[in-house]
Design a protein around this motif. Structure first.
Motif, short mmCIF file in Angstrom:
data_model
loop_
_atom_site.label_atom_id
_atom_site.label_comp_id
_atom_site.label_asym_id
_atom_site.label_seq_id
_atom_site.Cartn_x
_atom_site.Cartn_y
_atom_site.Cartn_z
N TRP A 101 26.37 4.62 -3.07
CA TRP A 101 27.45 4.28 -3.70
C TRP A 101 29.00 5.44 -4.22
O TRP A 101 28.39 5.99 -5.63
N TYR A 150 24.30 10.31 -2.64
CA TYR A 150 24.43 8.56 -3.88
C TYR A 150 25.25 7.61 -2.46
O TYR A 150 25.10 8.01 -1.15
N GLN A 179 27.31 -4.70 -7.94
CA GLN A 179 28.08 -3.32 -7.68
C GLN A 179 29.20 -3.88 -8.84
O GLN A 179 30.26 -3.45 -9.63
N ASP A 228 20.05 4.80 -5.62
CA ASP A 228 20.56 3.34 -6.53
C ASP A 228 19.92 2.62 -6.58
O ASP A 228 18.08 2.61 -6.37
N SER A 247 34.69 5.17 -19.86
CA SER A 247 33.08 6.52 -18.96
C SER A 247 32.71 7.43 -19.86
O SER A 247 34.05 8.18 -19.84
N GLN A 281 31.35 -2.75 -11.51
CA GLN A 281 33.17 -2.44 -11.33
C GLN A 281 33.78 -3.85 -12.47
O GLN A 281 35.14 -3.26 -13.12
N TYR A 341 30.29 5.40 -8.05
CA TYR A 341 29.36 5.74 -9.12
C TYR A 341 29.59 7.20 -9.20
O TYR A 341 30.16 7.77 -10.43
N LEU A 381 32.81 6.75 -11.20
CA LEU A 381 32.94 6.51 -12.74
C LEU A 381 32.59 7.81 -13.29
O LEU A 381 32.30 7.86 -14.42
#
Length: 391
Positions: A242, A240, A215, A208, A337, A219, A245, A249
């Motif tokens: 987050w 993770y 963050q 992370d 992405s 975004q 992500y 993502l």
């Protein structure tokens, strides 16, 4: 002395006094804003956060969780594998070989003990110390597209692959006439600096790396039509902090890679020859790599660019996917992405087909492709573009 001069000296004195106060009184520092700052400890907490707190580390010792661990997992100094693994993952049968009942009982006891530890301000500060607060100075892009390469690694850092990718990206930018800047500072993820770039490339980022405000800035950048390109290890962590992500993502969950041997020759097959990213690639090619596997196909809406022919390298039952995607694109509203799982071996950054895939993927992320994203779908790059903030 003029009034202006006296005013300048007074302001300078106030600034020096404030700096001295900050230096002398760390307790006055900003409230910790990393994602897990005050999250309760549990078996799902990354091992690094537990090692940083002597109370939690003592529980791990008492429970026998640290016995026999290699130094790369016991290190509390980033970059470290301890930043991307949790006790729960370590106790999984895939890692420890323990039976399910014994693992569940041990995890239950660990959760009970860790749950008794209050998260103090000092513990939160320790957790957040590996995140950046002061934005870096970045060169002003002189050409378009402008690419920002992010290289902050708190987790697993494979120096040869990171360096090889860095050089490949530098050469790519020179060849294509792109502006390119590199940073390992997560504080670059702020609205003012992000809007300067057409795409952000994560070079084998592991662990992370962004605070909560960073963050949100990332975004917002993507929602406003920014681009992201992730390389190999940027989707290769077991844990993770987050989830957005990983789940949105990237759109896929890493479950492991080839071992014994780690690097194997296998056939890569173009899945979408109509994509501009894959247009110049052969129907297939063979290369040697560390092959990633995922829990399933990428999230709905992903456009698979290349796949791995599992019959050519025998991944084994735990890593077999059947339909095995290696690179894909996703649309997040107006944002773009691109991700490629190729890129552990330095040789992959000079392998012509791998370089072509990476180069065209980054170009697409930077709005240089034959398609773009609109309302979560890929549309022709010639379709009308909604009004957006200039970058």
């Amino acid at each position: 002395m003029s009034i202006a001069a006296r005013g300048f000296k007074a302001a300078a004195a106030v600034g020096l006094f404030a700096l001295a106060c900050l230096t002398a009184a760390p307790a006055a520092a900003a409230q910790p804003d990393c994602p897990a700052a005050f999250a309760p400890y549990s078996s799902d907490t990354v091992l690094l956060d537990l090692l940083l707190d002597p109370r939690a580390a003592a529980v791990l010792e008492q429970q026998g969780m640290l016995k026999g661990l290699p130094s790369m997992l016991r290190s509390a100094q980033p970059p470290t594998l301890a930043a991307v693994m949790s006790p729960r993952w370590m106790m999984s049968s895939a890692f420890a070989g323990a039976d399910a009942a014994a693992s569940a009982a041990k995890l239950q006891a660990l959760d009970a003990a860790l749950g008794q530890i209050p998260i103090t301000a000092e513990a939160a500060q320790r957790r957040c110390a590996r995140y950046d607060q002061a934005p870096p100075t970045l060169p002003k892009p002189e050409r378009r597209p402008a690419i920002l390469v992010f290289e902050k690694i708190n987790g697993y850092r494979d120096e040869p692959s990171v360096n090889a990718a860095h050089k490949a990206l530098t050469d790519m930018a020179a060849r294509r006439g792109w502006s390119i800047a590199f940073t390992d500072n997560g504080a670059a993820f702020n609205a003012a600096q992000l809007r300067t770039y057409d795409a952000v490339v994560w070079n084998n980022v592991s662990g992370d790396a962004l605070t909560l405000p960073q963050q949100k800035a990332f975004q917002a950048y993507l929602a406003d039509g920014g681009g992201f390109a992730g390389i190999h290890g940027s989707a290769g962590d077991f844990t993770y902090v987050w989830p957005w992500y990983r789940d949105v993502l990237i759109g896929a969950t890493f479950i492991g890679h080839t071992l014994n041997p780690q690097f194997r020759a296998a056939k890569v097959v173009v899945a979408d020859p109509k994509s501009g990213i894959a247009a110049k690639l052969p129907d297939s090619w063979t290369m040697t790599e560390e092959w990633y596997s995922f829990a399933g196909p990428p999230a709905p809406g992903a456009r698979i660019l290349v796949r791995l022919d599992e019959s050519t390298y025998a991944p084994g039952p735990r890593l077999a996917m059947g339909d095995h995607p290696l690179a894909w694109t996703r649309c997040l509203g107006e944002g773009r992405s691109f991700y490629t799982a190729i890129g552990h071996r330095p040789e992959s950054y000079v392998e012509p087909n791998s370089v072509e895939l990476l180069e065209q993927g980054i170009a697409w992320a930077a709005r240089q492709g034959d398609t773009r994203c609109a309302k979560g779908r890929e549309v022709s790059a010639q379709a009308p573009v909604r009004a957006a903030a200039a970058r």
